[in-house]
Design an enzyme around this catalytic site. Structure first.
Site, mmCIF file in Angstrom:
data_model
loop_
_atom_site.group_PDB
_atom_site.id
_atom_site.type_symbol
_atom_site.label_atom_id
_atom_site.label_comp_id
_atom_site.label_asym_id
_atom_site.label_seq_id
_atom_site.Cartn_x
_atom_site.Cartn_y
_atom_site.Cartn_z
ATOM 1 N N ASP A 13 20.099 7.563 -7.980
ATOM 2 C CA ASP A 13 18.962 7.253 -7.036
ATOM 3 C C ASP A 13 18.879 8.009 -5.974
ATOM 4 O O ASP A 13 19.739 8.318 -5.180
ATOM 5 C CB ASP A 13 19.231 5.587 -6.559
ATOM 6 C CG ASP A 13 18.893 4.490 -7.776
ATOM 7 O OD1 ASP A 13 17.789 5.124 -8.385
ATOM 8 O OD2 ASP A 13 19.091 3.953 -7.927
ATOM 9 N N GLU A 65 10.688 1.836 8.009
ATOM 10 C CA GLU A 65 9.619 2.926 8.076
ATOM 11 C C GLU A 65 8.676 2.667 9.372
ATOM 12 O O GLU A 65 8.280 3.380 10.203
ATOM 13 C CB GLU A 65 8.584 2.965 6.911
ATOM 14 C CG GLU A 65 9.429 3.834 5.727
ATOM 15 C CD GLU A 65 10.270 2.806 4.808
ATOM 16 O OE1 GLU A 65 10.565 1.854 5.262
ATOM 17 O OE2 GLU A 65 10.841 3.503 3.794
ATOM 18 N N THR A 117 -2.811 -3.796 -2.917
ATOM 19 C CA THR A 117 -3.711 -2.947 -1.757
ATOM 20 C C THR A 117 -2.924 -1.687 -1.426
ATOM 21 O O THR A 117 -3.483 -0.781 -1.169
ATOM 22 C CB THR A 117 -4.170 -3.655 -0.742
ATOM 23 O OG1 THR A 117 -2.667 -3.905 0.183
ATOM 24 C CG2 THR A 117 -4.756 -4.907 -0.848
ATOM 25 N N LYS A 118 -1.540 -1.789 -1.521
ATOM 26 C CA LYS A 118 -0.810 -0.727 -0.900
ATOM 27 C C LYS A 118 -1.132 -0.356 0.539
ATOM 28 O O LYS A 118 -0.934 0.962 0.907
ATOM 29 C CB LYS A 118 -0.570 0.398 -2.004
ATOM 30 C CG LYS A 118 0.219 -0.164 -3.253
ATOM 31 C CD LYS A 118 0.416 1.057 -4.252
ATOM 32 C CE LYS A 118 1.345 0.563 -5.309
ATOM 33 N NZ LYS A 118 1.305 1.443 -6.508
ATOM 34 N N MET A 119 -1.610 -1.444 1.178
ATOM 35 C CA MET A 119 -2.033 -0.783 2.545
ATOM 36 C C MET A 119 -1.630 -2.029 3.388
ATOM 37 O O MET A 119 -1.259 -3.125 3.037
ATOM 38 C CB MET A 119 -3.576 -0.664 2.846
ATOM 39 C CG MET A 119 -4.230 0.485 1.972
ATOM 40 S SD MET A 119 -5.692 0.449 2.478
ATOM 41 C CE MET A 119 -6.415 -0.820 1.570
ATOM 42 N N ASP A 170 20.719 -1.939 -10.340
ATOM 43 C CA ASP A 170 20.832 -3.231 -9.740
ATOM 44 C C ASP A 170 19.838 -4.224 -10.283
ATOM 45 O O ASP A 170 20.549 -5.365 -10.505
ATOM 46 C CB ASP A 170 21.008 -3.179 -8.267
ATOM 47 C CG ASP A 170 19.815 -2.523 -7.472
ATOM 48 O OD1 ASP A 170 18.797 -2.094 -8.455
ATOM 49 O OD2 ASP A 170 19.710 -2.559 -6.342
#
Lengths: 590, 691
Positions: free
Chosen positions: B315, B356, B389-391, B526
């Protein structure tokens, strides 16, 4: 000196140079690819394939069963021919049928490609027995060797397949394309050298000069022969009971054809008791070279054929170098020991005892190594007369399980057994579970590999160990002490290595020895065959593992060295105690 | 934990182990080890010969004193072998004891109905059956393995992981599995029992660590076959030697000069006792090294497979890069300034608690000194990130600020009839090409600019991968990133290949493809959605923090849940196999010197010329045989540490590794016994003279 060196170069170089193209040819033949004999044999093979349903694929069990069935049939026919040769045609000398035990021993010996002979051919066997009994088996047993090694090669090369080919097809190809044409060629060459090819039997010739023999049949040297009075005098005194011999009997049989295949098929069983030391089997230096070439050609070629058939020529070269190294060591040591000779008190150093004057020391020493390394067993000199060291090396080559080129086919699959053991240890040392050419070596493969590798030492040790305990065996020996033990050990090593050469000086034609040696030959031949076929199947069914930098390479010098060590430690060192009682102590005393 | 292990090691050669080794000297235990069983029989036979010799029944070649000395050395040889095994097991027992200590008999609050957690009946923990429900409250130990069906709690799993930081366990998702024996620190959980009694994770773990249900692996069996075959040959070599020598003596007109005791000694010396004695200890120690690395293998087979692995699926996050991407730059477009972008980005990220998001706030503060605003203010309406929406963003004072993935922002902007400029596209592509993640920032549907988020590659990773490549191991980076980003990171980290936009299906497909080409693949996973891929992989390491499904699909569990663990596992697997191979080579190579010690010793009387084979110059037959036997026994003890700790592992190509180990253990195995036997001979010769 230069002549000696040239002899070695010639005997080593020519077979090697010929082995590469012949190996290439064999790989084509066994894959069923077109070759220059396809025109001749193609239609025959096609027809046989249709009749015998040769396109049927066999798994290992069926393959092994076919080998077994063929061998049992061969044994039965051969035993009957030998036992009842007096009732069969082609017996101008009216030889009696062989005793049951000698027939057993001889039949086993020829079907196992050993060709151990407890008898002298010219005094025992009819032409019919020679031609339809033994020569047939010389072809058949060699073809079985090629077939089995090719079944194994298919197993190694294949992945996720469930068959090893067809035994009958492999047999037919080996005989039609490889053994027949080559033996024809070599028979013609031998004829040209003066080897007879006839069914005459014995011919009588008058001697140019009569010879005197004592009552015991020994030649009397320096005798004066008076034909008129039929008296023999030595230093003016008459020798009582002496006889004068004026005629000799010449054994003229179908030698050329027999000798060609006996050498090519690593059989070694001669028509005559003295084998290729006899001028009618091996008349001159050229015939000697041709026969030697025939001895080593196929065992060497098969190593290259192996590499080609796998599509990994380097693997073939690796095996060739490994085998060649042992071969060279054997040749150098034996050659050196024979050139040096044996010191005998009161006489001085002798090198020529037991060797043919027309052949000389180098050609005899080279031959001794060639014939024992390749499981051939034909002799051109009497090993019993060799120096202790010169007798030790041939014995070690046989005890290794005949893997230094070895018998046709059998030497290669025997060596592959050792390769698996080596790969097992070496893979672990690089932190991988063992694999050979992308195939894993698990418990099943390992079980079979050790069976194959240990069949020879096991059968030699068990057989000779039991027999040594019996007091009767001492009667078979002509020498006492360490040399006597060498004669004894050599006989068992020869049977266990499926070699067939004799040390001479050991009488093996007793029911006990015939049976024991016969059983040893069977074990040493068929245990490895079954084991290797089983391994072939296991490998065929596996998936190929990818090769990476972490994979054990079997083509580098390190691996070759390790392989040699494994062969020496497992194959040869097991006999160190036994050898130290025979040739080693012999060498230290002389 | 590894250090703790090392400090314990000295203590392990204790009375307990020595006593345990004595108790293993019984017929049934010895039978499990065929090579040593033959030594055991040899010892028994020699003892019998000694007893007979006391009654005058003997070959009169050797004295009773000699026979009993040989018998004692043989018994000690067997005992040394047991000692190696006991020591290896001792380590495991110590680990298991810690685990057992943590497991107390707890009372379980059994629930008749999981929806009514208040109505429970108290029962003994071990009586819970699979499918039962129970409640567990703060500061209580979880009575059985199970799956959380209600509530969320922080759990202390240090009993099994050794990691003191608590972990969150909650219903649903990938963090729902709880393990019996761990302790709830806060809140309560409703748990459904997923394992039968006696088959809990803890039970299995104790069993594995103790080595109680240890089975021989295929490779161990194959090696044993080789060793047994060699032993059989040597039985025959020595047995036939008896008749040979009788035969030879007969030819010389003498009595058989060989004593059976000598032959027994020769057999024991030739048999591969060194590796035979240490074989099981090597296997147990390998397992225990893995345990020490906090990895629990479900079988010994899995460790061996780890040695063969040549493809590692790693990963990206956590293994190759630090867990989180960080904002590295604000790139303005369409005449806006960087500061404007930073300001909007910071506003949009105020409520974003992800690393982030925080890194954007921090970068804006650092570059433009824009202070964080009061978040609690009612005029801000934060729009959280959703999978649809990924916003995410914020609405305040009628202004709509959004940040998000380029494609989604483009849709969003174009839906509102605004232009998504080429300039922006170029900026996005440029960031992606460099391995960054672009986030586009808009204010009222106008694109202000792009935030570059960058992955930070862990130091030393590239070198590690280069070493692995030399050993023939390929590394494949698995990431959810888009192909362009993934390629850039892959290049920077030096992996061989990468799988971008990875899904459980694509992971499985990748594994499948590599396996079809003959590779052995290892991966870590996992989540429940990793289970199919884990089941497909040859070595599948499930994180302990993962779900029950993942753990069951894997063949190892990493108690630390560390993504870099895979590399350690490969190392341990290879080391285990290398130890086996090296000691086998050593053991077989030893034989040559032993031949030279014993053969001249036993035949010197029959054939005096054989004296020249006594190249070590051993003083007498008695001394030669005893020296070889003593060496044979002592070398086992001398090699116990090597068997337990494994041979040195180096990341070099196989060809070099073979050469290296062949010199060390092959040539070493050839020379060492010559020196050892000679030294022992020098020591015991005066002692023998005294007797």
């Amino acid at each position: 000196m230069i002549k000696t060196i040239l002899t070695y170069v010639l005997y080593l170089g020519v077979p090697f140079l010929l082995a590469i193209p012949v190996g290439h040819y064999i790989s084509k033949v066994m894959a069923g690819q077109d070759n220059w004999l396809t025109r001749v044999w193609g239609p025959v093979e096609k027809r046989l394939t249709r009749w015998l349903r040769l396109d049927e694929r066999m798994n290992w069990q069926r393959y092994a069963l076919a080998v077994g069935a063929f061998s049992v049939l061969s044994f039965g026919v051969l035993w009957l021919i030998l036992r009842f040769q007096n009732l069969l045609p082609g017996n101008p000398q009216h030889f009696a049928g062989l005793s049951w035990s000698l027939a057993f021993n001889t039949a086993v010996s020829f079907i196992t490609n050993t060709n151990w002979q407890s008898y002298s051919g010219e005094l025992t066997l009819s032409n019919f027995s020679q031609v339809f009994g033994l020569t047939v088996q010389n072809f058949a047993s060699a073809a079985v060797g090629i077939a089995v090694v090719y079944a194994l090669i298919r197993g190694i090369a294949g992945h996720q397949r469930h068959d090893l080919g067809n035994f009958w097809q492999d047999m037919i190809r080996a005989i039609l394309y490889i053994l027949l044409p080559l033996s024809t060629l070599f028979a013609v060459l031998l004829l040209w050298c003066g080897v007879p090819q006839s069914t005459y039997g014995f011919t009588t010739a008058t001697l140019a000069q009569p010879v005197a023999v004592s009552a015991q049949g020994n030649v009397i040297l320096g005798a004066t022969v008076n034909r008129q009075t039929e008296t023999v005098k030595v230093d003016g005194k008459k020798v009582p009971g002496a006889r004068i011999v004026t005629k000799e009997t010449l054994p003229i049989f179908p030698q050329a054809s027999q000798v060609a295949i006996k050498q090519l098929g690593s059989n070694g069983g001669g028509v005559l008791g003295t084998n290729s030391a006899h001028p009618y089997e091996n008349p001159n230096a050229l015939s000697n070279f041709i026969e030697y070439l025939a001895i080593v050609l196929l065992p060497m070629s098969l190593v290259f054929a192996f590499g080609r058939s796998l599509g990994r020529p380097k693997e073939g070269w690796m095996l060739f170098i490994a085998m060649g190294t042992l071969f060279l060591i054997g040749m150098v040591v034996t050659g050196w020991a024979e050139q040096r000779g044996v010191h005998v008190a009161g006489i001085g150093t002798i090198t020529m005892e037991g060797k043919e004057a027309r052949l000389g020391v180098p050609a005899s020493a080279i031959w001794a190594v060639g014939t024992t390394a390749t499981s051939n067993g034909a002799v051109n000199a009497m090993l019993d007369s060799f120096s202790p060291l010169g007798g030790l090396l041939p014995m070690m080559l046989m005890q290794s399980g005949e893997v230094v080129f070895g018998g046709v086919g059998s030497g290669l699959y025997g060596m592959l057994g050792f390769v698996l053991l080596t790969v097992f240890i070496a893979s672990l040392m690089v932190g991988r579970t063992p694999e050979y050419l992308g195939k894993k070596i698990g418990p099943g493969e390992m079980r079979m590999a050790v069976l194959a590798c240990l069949a020879t030492p096991l059968s030699i040790l068990v057989g000779s160990g039991i027999i040594a305990a019996l007091p009767v065996v001492a009667k078979s020996l002509t020498n006492t002490g360490a040399h006597g033990f060498s004669e004894f050990l050599y006989a068992f090593s020869s049977a266990g290595g499926n070699n067939g050469s004799a040390f001479a000086g050991f009488n093996a034609n007793t029911p006990l020895m015939n049976m024991t040696l016969g059983l040893i030959m069977l074990a040493a031949r068929f245990i490895p065959i079954v084991a290797m076929l089983n391994i072939g199947q296991r490998m065929a069914e596996q998936k190929l593992t990818a090769e990476t930098a972490g994979t054990l390479k079997t083509t580098n010098a390190t691996f070759v060295v390790l392989l040699l060590i494994v062969v020496l430690i497992i194959g040869v060192l097991s006999f160190f105690p036994a050898l130290s009682l025979g040739p080693i102590v012999d060498a230290l005393t002389h | 934990m590894a250090q703790k292990e090392a400090s314990k090691k000295e203590k392990l050669l204790t009375g307990a182990n020595m006593w345990s080794a004595v108790r293993k000297l019984n017929f049934n235990d010895e039978r499990n080890n065929p090579v040593m069983f033959l030594v055991y029989i040899s010892a028994a036979m020699t003892t019998l010969l000694f007893v007979l010799s006391l009654f005058g029944i003997s070959d009169h070649i050797v004295t009773s004193g000699f026979i009993i000395t040989v018998a004692i050395i043989l018994w000690i040889t067997c005992w040394f072998s047991n000692l190696a095994e006991a020591t290896a097991e001792g380590r495991g027992k110590a680990q298991a004891a810690t685990l057992k200590a943590s497991r107390k008999d707890v009372t379980a609050h059994k629930l008749a109905d999981p929806d009514q957690p208040e109505q429970y009946t108290d029962v003994a923990g071990p009586t819970l059956n699979k499918g039962d429900y129970f409640l567990v409250k703060a500061n209580e130990q979880i009575p059985a393995d199970g799956e959380v069906v209600g509530g969320a709690a922080s759990v202390d799993e240090s009993a099994i992981t050794g990691e003191s930081a608590p972990v969150i366990r909650e219903a649903g998702g990938d963090r729902s599995a709880v393990t019996g024996g761990t302790t709830v620190l806060s809140d309560t959980l409703v748990v459904k029992v997923t394992q039968e009694k006696g088959h809990s994770f803890m039970d299995k773990m104790i069993g594995m660590v103790e080595g109680a249900n240890r089975q021989k692996t295929p490779n161990e069996i194959a090696l044993e076959i080789l060793l047994v075959a060699l032993s059989i040959i040597f039985v025959l070599v020595t047995a036939s030697l008896f008749t040979y020598s009788k035969f030879s003596a007969q030819l010389m007109g003498q009595h058989n000069p060989i004593s059976i005791v000598w032959l027994i000694a020769l057999f024991v010396c030739l048999a591969p006792t060194t590796i035979g004695a240490l074989l099981s200890a090597i296997g147990i120690a390998g397992m225990s090294r893995l345990n020490a690395a906090n990895v629990l293998a479900m079988s010994g087979r899995a460790i061996e497979a780890a040695g063969d692995v040549d493809v590692l699926l790693l990963d990206k996050t956590g293994t190759i890069t630090f867990g989180n991407r960080r904002a590295s730059e604000f790139i303005p477009v369409a005449g806006h300034t960087a500061e404007e972008v930073a300001d909007a980005a910071q506003l949009a990220s105020l409520a974003d608690e992800t690393p982030e998001g925080r890194s954007i706030v921090v970068l804006a503060k650092k570059q433009f000194n824009i202070r964080g605003r009061e978040v609690g203010h009612h005029q801000y309406h934060f729009v959280p990130f959703t999978a649809q929406t990924k916003m995410s963003g914020v609405d305040y004072q009628g202004i709509e600020i959004r940040k998000g993935a380029a494609e989604n922002i483009q849709n969003y902007v174009e839906q509102h009839d605004h232009v998504y400029s080429d300039e922006c596209k170029n900026a996005v592509e440029k960031i992606a090409r460099q391995g960054g993640t672009p986030l586009v920032v808009t204010k009222d549907y106008n694109v202000l600019g792009v935030i570059a988020l960058k992955d930070i590659i862990k130091p030393g990773v590239k070198e590690k991968f280069a070493d692995l490549r030399k050993m023939g191991i390929q590394t494949i980076m698995i990431t959810g990133d888009n192909p362009v980003t993934a390629a850039a990171i892959a290049a920077e980290a030096g992996v061989d290949d990468f799988l971008s936009q990875a899904t459980p299906e694509s992971k499985m497909e990748t594994i499948h493809q590599y396996q079809a080409k003959g590779h052995l693949v290892a991966m870590t996973g996992d989540g429940t959605n990793d289970a199919p891929a884990l089941a497909q992989a040859d070595v599948a390491v499930a994180m302990n923090s993962g779900t029950q499904a993942a753990k069951e699909a894997g063949n190892m569990v990493d108690l630390d849940s560390s993504p870099t663990k895979l590399i350690d596992i490969v190392r341990i697997g290879k080391q285990l196999l290398m130890t086996r191979g090296s000691l086998t080579t050593f053991s077989i190579a030893n034989d040559i010197s032993k031949y030279f010690a014993i053969i001249p010793a036993i035949f010197m009387n029959l054939y005096p010329p054989l004296r020249v084979l006594n190249i070590m110059g051993l003083s007498s037959s008695t001394s030669a045989i005893l020296s070889a036997l003593i060496f044979n026994a002592l070398i086992i003890v001398a090699l116990i540490p090597l068997a337990l700790n494994g041979v040195k592992y180096r990341e070099i190509p196989a060809a070099q590794l073979l050469k290296h180990n062949l010199w060390l253990y092959g040539v070493g195995g050839l020379i060492v016994p010559f020196i050892g036997i000679k030294l022992i001979d020098l020591i015991i010769t005066p002692l023998l003279a005294l007797l």
